[in-house]
Design an enzyme around this catalytic site. Structure first.
Site, PDB file in Angstrom:
ATOM      1  N   ASN A  67       3.125  18.887  -8.291  1.00  0.00           N
ATOM      2  CA  ASN A  67       1.830  18.250  -8.583  1.00  0.00           C
ATOM      3  C   ASN A  67       0.666  19.038  -7.990  1.00  0.00           C
ATOM      4  O   ASN A  67      -0.396  19.153  -8.603  1.00  0.00           O
ATOM      5  CB  ASN A  67       1.810  16.807  -8.061  1.00  0.00           C
ATOM      6  CG  ASN A  67       2.497  15.859  -9.016  1.00  0.00           C
ATOM      7  OD1 ASN A  67       1.946  15.489 -10.043  1.00  0.00           O
ATOM      8  ND2 ASN A  67       3.735  15.482  -8.693  1.00  0.00           N
TER       9      ASN A  67
ATOM     10  N   LEU B 137       2.777   8.148   6.020  1.00  0.00           N
ATOM     11  CA  LEU B 137       1.632   7.229   5.942  1.00  0.00           C
ATOM     12  C   LEU B 137       0.402   7.883   6.560  1.00  0.00           C
ATOM     13  O   LEU B 137       0.501   8.567   7.580  1.00  0.00           O
ATOM     14  CB  LEU B 137       1.942   5.934   6.691  1.00  0.00           C
ATOM     15  CG  LEU B 137       2.851   4.914   5.997  1.00  0.00           C
ATOM     16  CD1 LEU B 137       3.050   3.709   6.903  1.00  0.00           C
ATOM     17  CD2 LEU B 137       2.278   4.479   4.655  1.00  0.00           C
TER      18      LEU B 137
ATOM     19  N   HIS C 160       2.264   8.024  -7.304  1.00  0.00           N
ATOM     20  CA  HIS C 160       3.579   7.456  -6.964  1.00  0.00           C
ATOM     21  C   HIS C 160       4.397   7.292  -8.250  1.00  0.00           C
ATOM     22  O   HIS C 160       3.869   6.821  -9.260  1.00  0.00           O
ATOM     23  CB  HIS C 160       3.386   6.112  -6.256  1.00  0.00           C
ATOM     24  CG  HIS C 160       4.675   5.515  -5.813  1.00  0.00           C
ATOM     25  ND1 HIS C 160       5.360   5.966  -4.700  1.00  0.00           N
ATOM     26  CD2 HIS C 160       5.445   4.537  -6.354  1.00  0.00           C
ATOM     27  CE1 HIS C 160       6.477   5.279  -4.571  1.00  0.00           C
ATOM     28  NE2 HIS C 160       6.546   4.407  -5.557  1.00  0.00           N
TER      29      HIS C 160
END
Ligand code: GAR
Length: 200
Positions: free
Chosen positions: A14, A92, A109
């Site tokens: 990506n 996170l 996601h």
């Protein structure tokens, strides 16, 4: 032109799709930096091939998450980065970066959130016997894949689907959806874009 830092942990496909879009002009942004938290990840090789600087930084080398993110923040501030784009960054984001880049961190996601958050979303969808899954792009908050949704696209799970075949379909969508949605955001079009597209 807005400056973007992309965060990745693994393969970086990506990251590459975004960088190629920026370099070809279809995405009106400068990809200023790859931040990679895993030394040796293929994303770092891709950065080298694309001529994009990489900050390879292992959290293990810092006494706390805060210290780790402070180091990243200093680098981003020095480069005058406007936005953080997470692309397979399996960690996170903590308060240090969230506060400095409020509303300016997005993530992709591989599921239709809120279904199948966290790790191995593709495996989770197959194990659950889902007929449809997809891709979600969302703003990042302190939770795990919980921020407001910006865009999503659905993908049909067909008979005999394997992890590999499903991953391929999902990544094909990701590689076109992410640059397109980022371009919309940079143009100030913040309203959610629900893609009607579905892949069989
Ligand atoms: C992508 O499919 C992305 O959606 C997923 O990791 C993959 C990274 O691939 N992200 C998550 O699961 C985040 N919870 P890439 O390194 O080839 O871009």
């Amino acid at each position: 032109m807005k400056k973007i830092a992309i965060f990745a942990t693994g393969s970086g496909s990506n990251f590459q799709a975004l960088a190629v879009a920026a370099q070809s002009g279809s995405l009106n942004a400068e990809i200023s930096l790859l931040v990679c938290d895993k030394p040796g990840a293929f994303a770092v090789d891709r950065a080298e091939m694309l001529g994009i600087p990489a900050l390879v930084i292992s959290p293990k080398s810092y006494p706390s998450k805060e210290a780790y993110e402070e180091e990243i923040l200093q680098k981003l501030t020095g480069l005058e980065v406007d936005m953080i784009v997470l692309a397979g960054y399996m960690r996170l984001i903590g308060p240090t970066l969230l506060n400095a880049f409020e509303g300016k961190i997005i993530n992709i996601h591989p599921s239709l959130l809120p279904a199948f958050p966290g790790k191995d979303a593709i495996g989770q969808a197959l194990a659950a016997g889902a007929e449809t899954t997809g891709v979600t792009i969302h703003y990042v908050d302190e939770g795990m894949d919980t921020g407001p949704v910006i865009a999503s696209a659905s993908v049909k799970i067909t008979l005999g689907e394997t992890r590999e075949s499903l991953q391929k379909k999902i990544q094909r969508i990701e590689h076109s959806l992410y640059p397109e949605v980022l371009e919309e955001l940079l143009n100030g079009n913040e309203e959610a874009v629900q893609w009607e597209k579905s892949v069989h």
